[in-house]
Design a protein around this motif. Structure first.
Motif, PDB file in Angstrom:
ATOM      1  N   MET A 114       0.847  -1.189   0.000  1.00  0.00           N
ATOM      2  CA  MET A 114       0.000   0.000   0.000  1.00  0.00           C
ATOM      3  C   MET A 114       0.885   1.241   0.000  1.00  0.00           C
ATOM      4  O   MET A 114       1.892   1.289   0.692  1.00  0.00           O
ATOM      5  CB  MET A 114      -0.918   0.005   1.227  1.00  0.00           C
ATOM      6  CG  MET A 114      -1.828   1.223   1.321  1.00  0.00           C
ATOM      7  SD  MET A 114      -2.978   1.139   2.723  1.00  0.00           S
ATOM      8  CE  MET A 114      -4.031  -0.206   2.206  1.00  0.00           C
ATOM      9  N   PRO A 115       0.500   2.284  -0.781  1.00  0.00           N
ATOM     10  CA  PRO A 115       1.274   3.531  -0.753  1.00  0.00           C
ATOM     11  C   PRO A 115       1.419   4.057   0.670  1.00  0.00           C
ATOM     12  O   PRO A 115       0.512   3.944   1.495  1.00  0.00           O
ATOM     13  CB  PRO A 115       0.425   4.466  -1.625  1.00  0.00           C
ATOM     14  CG  PRO A 115      -0.315   3.561  -2.550  1.00  0.00           C
ATOM     15  CD  PRO A 115      -0.602   2.325  -1.748  1.00  0.00           C
ATOM     16  N   ALA A 116       2.576   4.638   0.934  1.00  0.00           N
ATOM     17  CA  ALA A 116       2.893   5.050   2.298  1.00  0.00           C
ATOM     18  C   ALA A 116       2.101   6.267   2.749  1.00  0.00           C
ATOM     19  O   ALA A 116       1.982   6.519   3.938  1.00  0.00           O
ATOM     20  CB  ALA A 116       4.391   5.331   2.405  1.00  0.00           C
ATOM     21  N   ASP A 117       1.572   7.041   1.818  1.00  0.00           N
ATOM     22  CA  ASP A 117       0.966   8.321   2.189  1.00  0.00           C
ATOM     23  C   ASP A 117      -0.203   8.610   1.261  1.00  0.00           C
ATOM     24  O   ASP A 117      -0.026   8.831   0.061  1.00  0.00           O
ATOM     25  CB  ASP A 117       2.011   9.428   2.079  1.00  0.00           C
ATOM     26  CG  ASP A 117       1.482  10.770   2.563  1.00  0.00           C
ATOM     27  OD1 ASP A 117       0.488  10.789   3.308  1.00  0.00           O
ATOM     28  OD2 ASP A 117       2.063  11.800   2.194  1.00  0.00           O
ATOM     29  N   LEU A 118      -1.405   8.589   1.801  1.00  0.00           N
ATOM     30  CA  LEU A 118      -2.605   8.927   1.054  1.00  0.00           C
ATOM     31  C   LEU A 118      -3.357  10.016   1.797  1.00  0.00           C
ATOM     32  O   LEU A 118      -3.302  10.099   3.025  1.00  0.00           O
ATOM     33  CB  LEU A 118      -3.517   7.712   0.893  1.00  0.00           C
ATOM     34  CG  LEU A 118      -2.985   6.543   0.066  1.00  0.00           C
ATOM     35  CD1 LEU A 118      -3.916   5.348   0.215  1.00  0.00           C
ATOM     36  CD2 LEU A 118      -2.836   6.934  -1.396  1.00  0.00           C
ATOM     37  N   ILE A 119      -4.050  10.857   1.054  1.00  0.00           N
ATOM     38  CA  ILE A 119      -4.877  11.908   1.646  1.00  0.00           C
ATOM     39  C   ILE A 119      -6.342  11.520   1.474  1.00  0.00           C
ATOM     40  O   ILE A 119      -6.788  11.262   0.350  1.00  0.00           O
ATOM     41  CB  ILE A 119      -4.611  13.264   0.969  1.00  0.00           C
ATOM     42  CG1 ILE A 119      -3.167  13.695   1.209  1.00  0.00           C
ATOM     43  CG2 ILE A 119      -5.584  14.329   1.479  1.00  0.00           C
ATOM     44  CD1 ILE A 119      -2.734  14.870   0.358  1.00  0.00           C
ATOM     45  N   ILE A 120      -7.051  11.439   2.576  1.00  0.00           N
ATOM     46  CA  ILE A 120      -8.493  11.213   2.538  1.00  0.00           C
ATOM     47  C   ILE A 120      -9.161  12.558   2.806  1.00  0.00           C
ATOM     48  O   ILE A 120      -8.963  13.141   3.883  1.00  0.00           O
ATOM     49  CB  ILE A 120      -8.939  10.187   3.593  1.00  0.00           C
ATOM     50  CG1 ILE A 120      -8.144   8.886   3.440  1.00  0.00           C
ATOM     51  CG2 ILE A 120     -10.430   9.934   3.476  1.00  0.00           C
ATOM     52  CD1 ILE A 120      -8.276   8.215   2.097  1.00  0.00           C
ATOM     53  N   PRO A 121      -9.911  13.095   1.842  1.00  0.00           N
ATOM     54  CA  PRO A 121     -10.507  14.419   2.047  1.00  0.00           C
ATOM     55  C   PRO A 121     -11.341  14.498   3.324  1.00  0.00           C
ATOM     56  O   PRO A 121     -12.129  13.598   3.621  1.00  0.00           O
ATOM     57  CB  PRO A 121     -11.385  14.593   0.796  1.00  0.00           C
ATOM     58  CG  PRO A 121     -10.704  13.756  -0.243  1.00  0.00           C
ATOM     59  CD  PRO A 121     -10.189  12.557   0.503  1.00  0.00           C
ATOM     60  N   ASP A 122     -11.147  15.573   4.045  1.00  0.00           N
ATOM     61  CA  ASP A 122     -11.919  15.849   5.254  1.00  0.00           C
ATOM     62  C   ASP A 122     -13.044  16.805   4.860  1.00  0.00           C
ATOM     63  O   ASP A 122     -12.883  18.018   4.900  1.00  0.00           O
ATOM     64  CB  ASP A 122     -11.016  16.467   6.327  1.00  0.00           C
ATOM     65  CG  ASP A 122     -11.749  16.716   7.627  1.00  0.00           C
ATOM     66  OD1 ASP A 122     -12.888  16.207   7.772  1.00  0.00           O
ATOM     67  OD2 ASP A 122     -11.212  17.429   8.487  1.00  0.00           O
ATOM     68  N   TRP A 123     -14.160  16.214   4.450  1.00  0.00           N
ATOM     69  CA  TRP A 123     -15.289  17.024   3.995  1.00  0.00           C
ATOM     70  C   TRP A 123     -16.582  16.332   4.376  1.00  0.00           C
ATOM     71  O   TRP A 123     -16.592  15.123   4.616  1.00  0.00           O
ATOM     72  CB  TRP A 123     -15.194  17.296   2.494  1.00  0.00           C
ATOM     73  CG  TRP A 123     -15.268  16.079   1.575  1.00  0.00           C
ATOM     74  CD1 TRP A 123     -14.858  14.802   1.837  1.00  0.00           C
ATOM     75  CD2 TRP A 123     -15.784  16.057   0.247  1.00  0.00           C
ATOM     76  NE1 TRP A 123     -15.069  13.993   0.751  1.00  0.00           N
ATOM     77  CE2 TRP A 123     -15.631  14.721  -0.238  1.00  0.00           C
ATOM     78  CE3 TRP A 123     -16.331  17.019  -0.605  1.00  0.00           C
ATOM     79  CZ2 TRP A 123     -16.043  14.350  -1.528  1.00  0.00           C
ATOM     80  CZ3 TRP A 123     -16.722  16.636  -1.878  1.00  0.00           C
ATOM     81  CH2 TRP A 123     -16.582  15.331  -2.329  1.00  0.00           C
ATOM     82  N   PRO A 124     -17.674  17.057   4.472  1.00  0.00           N
ATOM     83  CA  PRO A 124     -18.926  16.469   4.969  1.00  0.00           C
ATOM     84  C   PRO A 124     -19.712  15.752   3.886  1.00  0.00           C
ATOM     85  O   PRO A 124     -20.924  15.948   3.731  1.00  0.00           O
ATOM     86  CB  PRO A 124     -19.669  17.699   5.499  1.00  0.00           C
ATOM     87  CG  PRO A 124     -19.224  18.814   4.610  1.00  0.00           C
ATOM     88  CD  PRO A 124     -17.769  18.527   4.310  1.00  0.00           C
TER      89      PRO A 124
END
Length: 242
Positions: free
Chosen positions: A1-11
């Motif tokens: 798995m990629p070491a760094d992913l961004i999961i959007p913090d949105w509603p």
């Protein structure tokens, strides 16, 4: 798995899913090190294919990739041919995953409050000035007040120096865009692409807009940056609905 992913913090509603890759966790060699997902930037095709296979393990389906041209066209990701030229996509069909690639340009993710439609736009300054956000919202066929937007990793307002012609292009559309430009001693301007996108969204009635404090130019460890490096890879911003 990629070491760094961004999961959007949105509603977003629970059936809307999104993630953004960074440059970490893949197999590409410098100057594309390491999780480059673009097949048009000169990287080893085998490395790009390996990175895309790795990304696929995180997704419910093979992602749809656009041939981005810094334009304003928005297409239905569920019904396009491979290699379709467009800079934005949407879908109402569950399970269809699609992506926009960036390395300084602004990825804009959108959905509606009910989770019936999702969209993604590649918003460099040319596409943004030309109306890529407007065409994307129009394709979603819902009032702006029902939509939610998230602005992803892009060049920051302290790094994006532009000429007067860029400022003129935005002010011709909306004089309020002047708030996104700061004059420099060399006659150029620092441009806040996040502010410009926010103005466009608000003009369409989209009020629920979130973003984080990104600057792809300054964060050398996490992000690719075309302005900083010239020859470089691309991150992917992906969205789908279940």
């Amino acid at each position: 798995m990629p070491a760094d992913l961004i999961i959007p913090d949105w509603p977003a509603p629970t059936n809307v899913h999104a993630l953004v890759t960074t440059r970490a966790g893949g197999v590409s060699k410098p100057p594309y090190a390491s999780f480059n997902l673009a097949d048009h930037v000169g990287d080893d095709p085998a490395a790009v294919a390996a990175n895309r296979r790795l990304l696929r393990t995180l997704l419910p389906a093979e992602p749809v990739w656009l041939k981005q041209v810094h334009g304003t066209r928005c297409v239905d990701a569920a019904s396009i041919a491979k290699g379709c030229e467009a800079d934005a996509a949407f879908t109402r069909q569950p399970g269809v995953v699609f992506a926009v690639l960036t390395a300084d340009c602004l990825p804009v993710l959108l959905c509606d409050e009910a989770g019936t439609v999702v969209a993604a736009a590649h918003a460099g300054w040319r596409g943004l000035a030309g109306g890529v956000i407007e065409s994307t919202v129009a394709a979603m066929q819902l009032p702006g007040k029902q939509l939610i937007a998230w602005l992803g990793p892009a060049i920051g307002p302290q790094s994006f120096e532009v000429g007067g012609e860029v400022r003129d292009a935005f002010l011709a559309h909306d004089p309020a865009a002047a708030s996104a430009f700061r004059a420099q001693a060399n006659g150029k301007w620092l441009c806040d692409i996040y502010r410009l996108a926010t103005l466009r969204l608000e003009a369409l009635g989209v009020c629920l807009i979130t973003s984080a404090d990104f600057d792809t130019v300054r964060d050398t460890e996490r992000f690719y940056s075309y302005r900083r490096d010239g020859i470089t890879g691309r991150m992917a911003s992906l969205i789908w609905r279940s």
